[in-house]
Design an enzyme around this catalytic site. Structure first.
Site, PDB file in Angstrom:
ATOM      1  N   HIS A  81      14.931   7.342  25.646  1.00 44.08           N
ATOM      2  CA  HIS A  81      15.087   8.753  25.281  1.00 44.08           C
ATOM      3  C   HIS A  81      15.391   9.626  26.500  1.00 44.08           C
ATOM      4  O   HIS A  81      16.137  10.596  26.397  1.00 44.08           O
ATOM      5  CB  HIS A  81      13.893   9.281  24.465  1.00 44.08           C
ATOM      6  CG  HIS A  81      12.613   9.432  25.209  1.00 44.08           C
ATOM      7  ND1 HIS A  81      11.683   8.435  25.303  1.00 44.08           N
ATOM      8  CD2 HIS A  81      12.103  10.488  25.876  1.00 44.08           C
ATOM      9  CE1 HIS A  81      10.634   8.851  25.991  1.00 44.08           C
ATOM     10  NE2 HIS A  81      10.872  10.103  26.361  1.00 44.08           N
ATOM     11  N   ASP A  97      17.605  17.785   8.727  1.00 48.08           N
ATOM     12  CA  ASP A  97      16.874  17.976   7.470  1.00 48.08           C
ATOM     13  C   ASP A  97      15.637  18.855   7.680  1.00 48.08           C
ATOM     14  O   ASP A  97      15.257  19.168   8.815  1.00 48.08           O
ATOM     15  CB  ASP A  97      16.502  16.631   6.849  1.00 48.08           C
ATOM     16  CG  ASP A  97      15.488  15.828   7.649  1.00 48.08           C
ATOM     17  OD1 ASP A  97      14.960  16.310   8.665  1.00 48.08           O
ATOM     18  OD2 ASP A  97      15.205  14.684   7.246  1.00 48.08           O
ATOM     19  N   CYS A 166      22.254  16.942  -5.688  1.00 46.87           N
ATOM     20  CA  CYS A 166      21.245  16.988  -6.752  1.00 46.87           C
ATOM     21  C   CYS A 166      21.674  17.876  -7.914  1.00 46.87           C
ATOM     22  O   CYS A 166      20.927  18.058  -8.856  1.00 46.87           O
ATOM     23  CB  CYS A 166      19.923  17.468  -6.178  1.00 46.87           C
ATOM     24  SG  CYS A 166      20.006  19.159  -5.548  1.00 46.87           S
TER      25      CYS A 166
END
Length: 190
Positions: A81, A97, A166
């Site tokens: 990282h 998200d 959706c």
């Protein structure tokens, strides 16, 4: 980690939004519009649900949580990282998200992508593309989290209104790929 011929090194972070299905298109468009740029991808565990690495251009590195732990064996070994945060000229969170947005705003770093963000240098651009259900987008905490990231100097590429997977219609869809690529270009040339 080696330098890109163009000097433009883009790290794309994908989280668990259905908008991750646009990742292959995003990578191809970035490569077309920014010739010579080197692109690497970091995915969360849930992002892997929405694409296959075989859909990406050949040779595009994709890192996941297990790579962080398998790459480090002994003291003195590179820490993935940290290496990725140093390597990149720009990080693009597309899509970001609601869950990862909340984690970033709270300072959590429980996966490879979030560890990279925690080690990110504020002098380099961090662009984020929120993507979530309309109801999640309109929750009051979302505005607080987005504002916090923007106050840190991160740049939001706003979500758009459309009919989502959706079948709900409203704000929450990730920005169009062409818009994202244009903003990336602008930040790389500053």
């Amino acid at each position: 980690m080696t330098e890109s011929p163009s000097g433009k090194r883009i790290l794309i972070g994908c989280t668990g939004s259905v908008a991750t299905i646009k990742l292959p298109l995003l990578v191809n468009t970035l490569r077309t519009q920014i010739p010579g740029a080197e692109i690497k991808i970091v995915v969360t565990e849930h992002a892997k649900h929405f694409f296959s690495t075989t859909e990406l251009p050949s040779g595009t590195p994709v890192f996941e949580d297990s790579d962080e732990w398998s790459s480090w064996k002994n003291r003195g070994d590179p820490v993935l990282h940290i290496e990725l945060s140093k390597w990149a000229d720009l990080i693009l969170l597309a899509p970001l998200d609601a869950n990862s947005l909340a984690k970033i705003a709270s300072g959590l770093c429980d996966n490879l992508l979030l560890c990279i963000l925690r080690a990110w240098e504020f002098s380099k651009p961090l662009l984020f593309c929120p993507a979530m259900n309309t109801k999640m987008w309109h929750h009051p905490i979302t505005a607080e989290h987005v504002a916090k990231l923007k106050n840190w100097g991160y740049f939001e590429i706003p979500c758009i209104e459309k009919t989502l997977m959706c079948k709900d219609t409203g704000l929450g869809a990730m920005a169009e790929v062409d818009t994202i690529v244009q903003v990336v270009q602008e930040h790389l040339t500053k």
